[in-house]
Write a protein that holds these residues in place. Structure first.
Motif, mmCIF file in Angstrom:
data_model
loop_
_atom_site.group_PDB
_atom_site.id
_atom_site.type_symbol
_atom_site.label_atom_id
_atom_site.label_comp_id
_atom_site.label_asym_id
_atom_site.label_seq_id
_atom_site.Cartn_x
_atom_site.Cartn_y
_atom_site.Cartn_z
ATOM 1 N N GLU A 90 0.836 -1.215 0.000
ATOM 2 C CA GLU A 90 0.000 0.000 0.000
ATOM 3 C C GLU A 90 0.864 1.256 0.000
ATOM 4 O O GLU A 90 0.547 2.233 -0.700
ATOM 5 C CB GLU A 90 -0.944 -0.002 1.213
ATOM 6 N N GLN A 91 1.945 1.260 0.781
ATOM 7 C CA GLN A 91 2.856 2.409 0.784
ATOM 8 C C GLN A 91 3.542 2.566 -0.573
ATOM 9 O O GLN A 91 3.680 3.678 -1.079
ATOM 10 C CB GLN A 91 3.919 2.245 1.874
ATOM 11 N N VAL A 92 3.955 1.444 -1.141
ATOM 12 C CA VAL A 92 4.636 1.501 -2.431
ATOM 13 C C VAL A 92 3.694 2.014 -3.514
ATOM 14 O O VAL A 92 4.105 2.794 -4.374
ATOM 15 C CB VAL A 92 5.249 0.137 -2.799
ATOM 16 N N ILE A 93 2.439 1.633 -3.466
ATOM 17 C CA ILE A 93 1.444 2.171 -4.426
ATOM 18 C C ILE A 93 1.419 3.697 -4.347
ATOM 19 O O ILE A 93 1.381 4.379 -5.376
ATOM 20 C CB ILE A 93 0.034 1.588 -4.162
ATOM 21 N N GLU A 94 1.471 4.250 -3.136
ATOM 22 C CA GLU A 94 1.498 5.711 -2.979
ATOM 23 C C GLU A 94 2.747 6.285 -3.630
ATOM 24 O O GLU A 94 2.672 7.307 -4.323
ATOM 25 C CB GLU A 94 1.453 6.096 -1.498
#
Length: 96
Positions: A45-49
């Protein structure tokens, strides 16, 4: 040196999950030494951001994402490289 392909990461769950896993592996030794970094505990989820906000490139070899780097806009004329990480198994192969 490993046969490596560099490409811009796609803003999708597959690249985000693979890159998060690669970052956690790449930064594991830093955590053990007491030098934690955000990339060392990255979630998909952080990497998607990060993928949505910046340009992120992945290194692939043997069909596996083995590393990545983020290119950020620091100001109008400056870019900054961050989140450079290579899986432990592939360190020393010239990928970084």
């Amino acid at each position: 040196m490993a046969d490596v392909t560099i490409r811009e990461a796609g803003v999708d769950d597959v690249d985000a999950a693979a890159l998060a896993d690669a970052y956690r592996d790449a930064y594991a030794a830093n955590r053990e030494l007491g030098f934690p970094a955000k990339a060392g505990s990255a979630t998909p989820e952080q990497v998607i951001e990060w993928l949505r906000e910046h340009r992120v490139f992945v290194a692939e070899t043997e069909g596996e994402v083995v590393g990545g780097v983020r290119l950020e806009r620091a100001d109008a004329g400056t870019r900054k490289l961050s989140r450079l990480g290579v899986r432990e198994r592939w360190k020393g192969e010239g990928i970084g």
